[in-house]
Design a protein around this motif. Structure first.
Motif, PDB file in Angstrom:
ATOM      1  N   THR A 109       0.880  -1.040   0.019  1.00 50.47           N
ATOM      2  CA  THR A 109       0.014  -0.115  -0.051  1.00 50.47           C
ATOM      3  C   THR A 109       0.754   1.039  -0.048  1.00 50.47           C
ATOM      4  N   SER A 110       2.001   1.141   0.325  1.00 48.01           N
ATOM      5  CA  SER A 110       2.792   2.338   0.357  1.00 48.01           C
ATOM      6  C   SER A 110       4.160   2.409  -0.611  1.00 48.01           C
ATOM      7  N   ALA A 111       5.013   1.274  -0.364  1.00 49.26           N
ATOM      8  CA  ALA A 111       6.093   1.177  -0.793  1.00 49.26           C
ATOM      9  C   ALA A 111       6.133   1.102  -2.577  1.00 49.26           C
ATOM     10  N   LEU A 112       5.377  -0.021  -2.826  1.00 50.00           N
ATOM     11  CA  LEU A 112       5.227  -0.332  -4.427  1.00 50.00           C
ATOM     12  C   LEU A 112       4.722   0.912  -5.137  1.00 50.00           C
ATOM     13  N   ALA A 115       7.371   3.518  -5.494  1.00 47.95           N
ATOM     14  CA  ALA A 115       8.267   2.958  -6.475  1.00 47.95           C
ATOM     15  C   ALA A 115       7.751   3.012  -7.997  1.00 47.95           C
ATOM     16  N   MET A 116       6.472   2.711  -8.103  1.00 49.44           N
ATOM     17  CA  MET A 116       6.035   2.535  -9.591  1.00 49.44           C
ATOM     18  C   MET A 116       5.150   4.033 -10.061  1.00 49.44           C
ATOM     19  N   LEU A 117       5.311   4.951  -9.319  1.00 43.27           N
ATOM     20  CA  LEU A 117       4.577   5.904  -9.685  1.00 43.27           C
ATOM     21  C   LEU A 117       4.978   6.499 -11.036  1.00 43.27           C
ATOM     22  N   THR A 118       6.386   6.780 -11.277  1.00 44.01           N
ATOM     23  CA  THR A 118       7.002   7.075 -12.603  1.00 44.01           C
ATOM     24  C   THR A 118       6.456   6.216 -13.693  1.00 44.01           C
ATOM     25  N   ALA A 120       4.067   4.063 -13.725  1.00 44.11           N
ATOM     26  CA  ALA A 120       2.270   4.189 -13.874  1.00 44.11           C
ATOM     27  C   ALA A 120       1.984   5.231 -14.949  1.00 44.11           C
ATOM     28  N   ILE A 121       2.639   6.570 -14.757  1.00 47.47           N
ATOM     29  CA  ILE A 121       2.408   7.260 -15.926  1.00 47.47           C
ATOM     30  C   ILE A 121       2.783   7.005 -17.431  1.00 47.47           C
ATOM     31  N   LEU A 122       3.773   6.202 -17.241  1.00 49.43           N
ATOM     32  CA  LEU A 122       4.210   5.885 -18.715  1.00 49.43           C
ATOM     33  C   LEU A 122       3.558   4.698 -19.213  1.00 49.43           C
ATOM     34  N   VAL A 123       2.847   3.861 -18.432  1.00 51.34           N
ATOM     35  CA  VAL A 123       2.045   2.672 -18.851  1.00 51.34           C
ATOM     36  C   VAL A 123       1.357   3.127 -20.117  1.00 51.34           C
ATOM     37  N   PRO A 124       0.146   4.012 -20.270  1.00 46.48           N
ATOM     38  CA  PRO A 124      -0.663   4.167 -21.241  1.00 46.48           C
ATOM     39  C   PRO A 124       0.144   4.498 -22.548  1.00 46.48           C
ATOM     40  N   LEU A 125       1.579   4.970 -22.460  1.00 41.52           N
ATOM     41  CA  LEU A 125       2.287   5.113 -23.685  1.00 41.52           C
ATOM     42  C   LEU A 125       2.783   3.997 -24.436  1.00 41.52           C
ATOM     43  N   SER A 126       2.761   2.754 -23.429  1.00 43.87           N
ATOM     44  CA  SER A 126       3.291   1.689 -24.094  1.00 43.87           C
ATOM     45  C   SER A 126       2.159   1.139 -25.122  1.00 43.87           C
ATOM     46  N   VAL A 127       1.126   1.504 -25.445  1.00 41.62           N
ATOM     47  CA  VAL A 127       0.225   1.070 -26.511  1.00 41.62           C
ATOM     48  C   VAL A 127       0.703   1.663 -27.772  1.00 41.62           C
ATOM     49  N   LEU A 128       1.491   2.671 -27.755  1.00 48.13           N
ATOM     50  CA  LEU A 128       2.184   3.428 -28.813  1.00 48.13           C
ATOM     51  C   LEU A 128       3.326   2.607 -29.511  1.00 48.13           C
ATOM     52  N   ARG A 129       3.870   1.487 -28.858  1.00 47.77           N
ATOM     53  CA  ARG A 129       4.994   0.738 -29.133  1.00 47.77           C
ATOM     54  C   ARG A 129       6.049   1.767 -29.958  1.00 47.77           C
ATOM     55  N   ILE A 130       6.478   2.615 -29.094  1.00 49.62           N
ATOM     56  CA  ILE A 130       7.480   3.696 -29.613  1.00 49.62           C
ATOM     57  C   ILE A 130       8.745   2.807 -29.979  1.00 49.62           C
ATOM     58  N   PRO A 131       9.411   2.075 -29.280  1.00 51.17           N
ATOM     59  CA  PRO A 131      10.648   1.178 -29.446  1.00 51.17           C
ATOM     60  C   PRO A 131      10.560   0.645 -30.938  1.00 51.17           C
TER      61      PRO A 131
END
Length: 143
Positions: A109-112, A115-118, A120-131
């Motif tokens: 509830t706190s550490a993860l 740690a995953m905040l940044t 989590a913000i980038l996850v929606p961009l993964s659908v763009l398959r930029i690499p």
């Protein structure tokens, strides 16, 4: 150092990858030992290195890492020590609760979430398959 270790392993240089992970564990965080165990076990199962090679890397890189980190740490602390070794012995000695305890759900509830905040913000961009798009663009340029 952990990222370098992964890069070497992914690049097909398992022994170099293991060496970077051993150095990270010896110099910075003993927590890396858990990662080193899982990655090392995978390397052994996939026959990317032998047990003898793994032991040799662990001993040699561990010794060199300690030779590099202990003098500086000893100067800074004004006594001979290996900070990560002291932390490991302290925690294995059952004294970790002296630093305080957290409720059983604290990690989830706190550490993860922190740690995953940044990420989590980038996850929606993964659908763009930029690499993949960059790689395809570079292939087209080189043709």
């Amino acid at each position: 150092l952990v990222v370098h270790g992964y890069a070497e392993w992914i690049g097909g240089r398992a022994r170099r990858g293991a060496a970077w992970l051993v150095a990270a564990a010896a110099i910075f965080r003993c927590d890396v030992l858990i990662l080193l165990f899982t990655v090392g076990l995978t390397m052994l199962i996939r026959r990317e290195m032998t047990i003898v090679q793994a032991i040799g890397i662990g001993i040699s890189v561990g010794a060199v890492s300690l030779l590099l980190t202990m003098p500086l740490d000893s100067i800074l602390w004004r006594r001979l020590l290996w900070p990560e070794g002291e932390v490991l012995l302290f925690n294995l000695g059952g004294r970790s609760s002296e630093w305080g305890t957290s409720p059983w759900h604290w990690y989830a509830t706190s550490a993860l979430p922190k740690a995953m905040l940044t990420t989590a913000i980038l996850v929606p961009l993964s659908v763009l398959r930029i690499p993949e798009r960059i790689a395809a663009w570079q292939r087209q340029r080189n043709e």
